[in-house]
Design an enzyme around this catalytic site. Sequence first.
Site, short mmCIF file in Angstrom:
data_model
loop_
_atom_site.label_atom_id
_atom_site.label_comp_id
_atom_site.label_asym_id
_atom_site.label_seq_id
_atom_site.Cartn_x
_atom_site.Cartn_y
_atom_site.Cartn_z
CG ASP A 1 103.06 14.53 28.19
OD1 ASP A 1 102.78 15.23 27.02
OD2 ASP A 1 102.78 15.42 29.17
CG ASP A 2 105.72 15.34 24.50
OD1 ASP A 2 104.32 15.82 24.45
OD2 ASP A 2 106.25 16.05 25.05
CB CYS A 41 99.49 18.02 26.34
SG CYS A 41 100.31 19.41 26.67
NE ARG A 45 97.68 14.82 28.13
CZ ARG A 45 98.45 13.80 28.60
NH1 ARG A 45 97.88 13.16 29.65
NH2 ARG A 45 99.71 13.48 28.44
CE LYS A 94 100.22 16.95 30.42
NZ LYS A 94 100.93 17.23 29.08
CG HIS A 96 98.33 19.86 30.46
ND1 HIS A 96 99.38 19.55 29.93
CD2 HIS A 96 98.09 21.22 30.85
CE1 HIS A 96 99.86 20.86 29.80
NE2 HIS A 96 99.24 21.87 30.26
CB SER A 119 103.71 19.54 31.24
OG SER A 119 102.80 19.34 30.03
CG HIS A 181 106.39 16.95 28.60
ND1 HIS A 181 107.08 18.08 29.20
CD2 HIS A 181 105.54 17.38 27.84
CE1 HIS A 181 106.64 19.08 28.46
NE2 HIS A 181 105.66 18.53 27.93
CG ASP A 233 100.27 13.75 25.00
OD1 ASP A 233 101.17 13.15 24.53
OD2 ASP A 233 100.25 14.54 25.81
CG ASN A 234 101.22 15.54 21.96
OD1 ASN A 234 100.64 15.83 22.90
ND2 ASN A 234 102.78 15.26 21.93
CE LYS A 265 104.49 18.97 23.09
NZ LYS A 265 104.57 18.75 24.20
#
Length: 407
Positions: A1-2, A41, A45, A94, A96, A119, A181, A233-234, A265
């Site tokens: 994540d991130d 996110c 996802r 995660k 989401h 998150s 994240h 994811d990004n 992001k």
Amino acid sequence: DDLGYGDLGVYGHPLIRTPRLDRLAAEGLKLTSFYASAPVCSASRYSLLTGRYALRAGINGALMPESTNGLGADETTLADILKSAGYRTGMVGKWHLGNRPGFFPTEHGFDSYFGLLYSNDMVRPWVQTDVPMRLFRGTQALPAEVDITTLTERYTEEAVAFIRESKGRPFFLYLAHSMPHVPLGVSPRFSGRSANGRYGDVVETIDWSAGQVLDALRDAGVERETLVIFTSDNGPWMEMPPRMLVDPRVVRTDAGSAGPLRGSKGTTWEGGVRVPFLARWPGHIRAGAVGSDLATTMDLLPTIAGIAGTPLAAGRAVDGRDIRAFLEGRAPSPVEWYVYNYNGRVEGVRDRRWKLHLTFPAKSEPLAALYDLLVDPSERWDVAAEHPDIVSRLGERLRQFTAELVR
């Protein structure tokens, strides 16, 4: 994540040490033009699991604790496909994609689930919500408060246990770490180890986690039969909004790096959507391979479905392509286009070389810029004036895509 494009040693970070992920790249494939489907996110996802742009489902940003939408019952996920092919399916981390009945992972093809439904920042003071953040097992919330300092390690323990318990049965494990994240959490075991401070500690903990998973595959005797994929994811959250900086537990240096790429992001510049991608599959993917062809998270569903010998359902648009031959070095990537989008708005398109990018000034028409990504991946030079034919061609492709979505 991130996790940012530039956050791993193998992608050039000068301070963060990632020996297990670097070794994964050395034993397999590293891609340099791999994209998440969106710079946020929930949307990205959705695409990872369905092979579709989230624009098709109206999941355009990050779902909140009070959100009433999520992954629809009419969607076919990668877990659904592999479960139908006889795989044991598990998710850790995660989700989401909805936190209400009907949206849980175990209602979308996963036999088991352990993790957070959104998150780890979705509590006060960062988000104005009264919904407590809890870990879930299956569809049941666990009573204890979440200790984010040990979250990466807890996820890792669950993932390793899932591999061990599979006992030779084909399995699909989706391990989605909540970090890096913010707010960042790192245990005393890993705190202070990295030369890149707290952010480096967190990424190096994820590298340790990857090593634990890879060792579990080896110990289970399935290392050579298992396709392992690592991605993000990004891009990194380098431009955090003011709400994230109201508490000293989050500071601006808690964000990662997009390396040489522009943006981060929440933007459709390259740094927002171009992400690391590593894959290892002994006997299929050549060790030490590097690929620069275009590919996306949406390609994983048709690719893995093809590997499992499971045809995709007819009558349902899938935006991804089967890239197995590309991953194995037998052919170029079949992916010809990628559409940049954020929060429900289409903001650009690229082909194998050129990127048409749109910006939207207030109360005026969109402004179009053209970048040659082969020589200018940092998007420094707008060459639209020199190539009006390419601007026209890519603009027509955007209009076709938008018209298809409307239908």
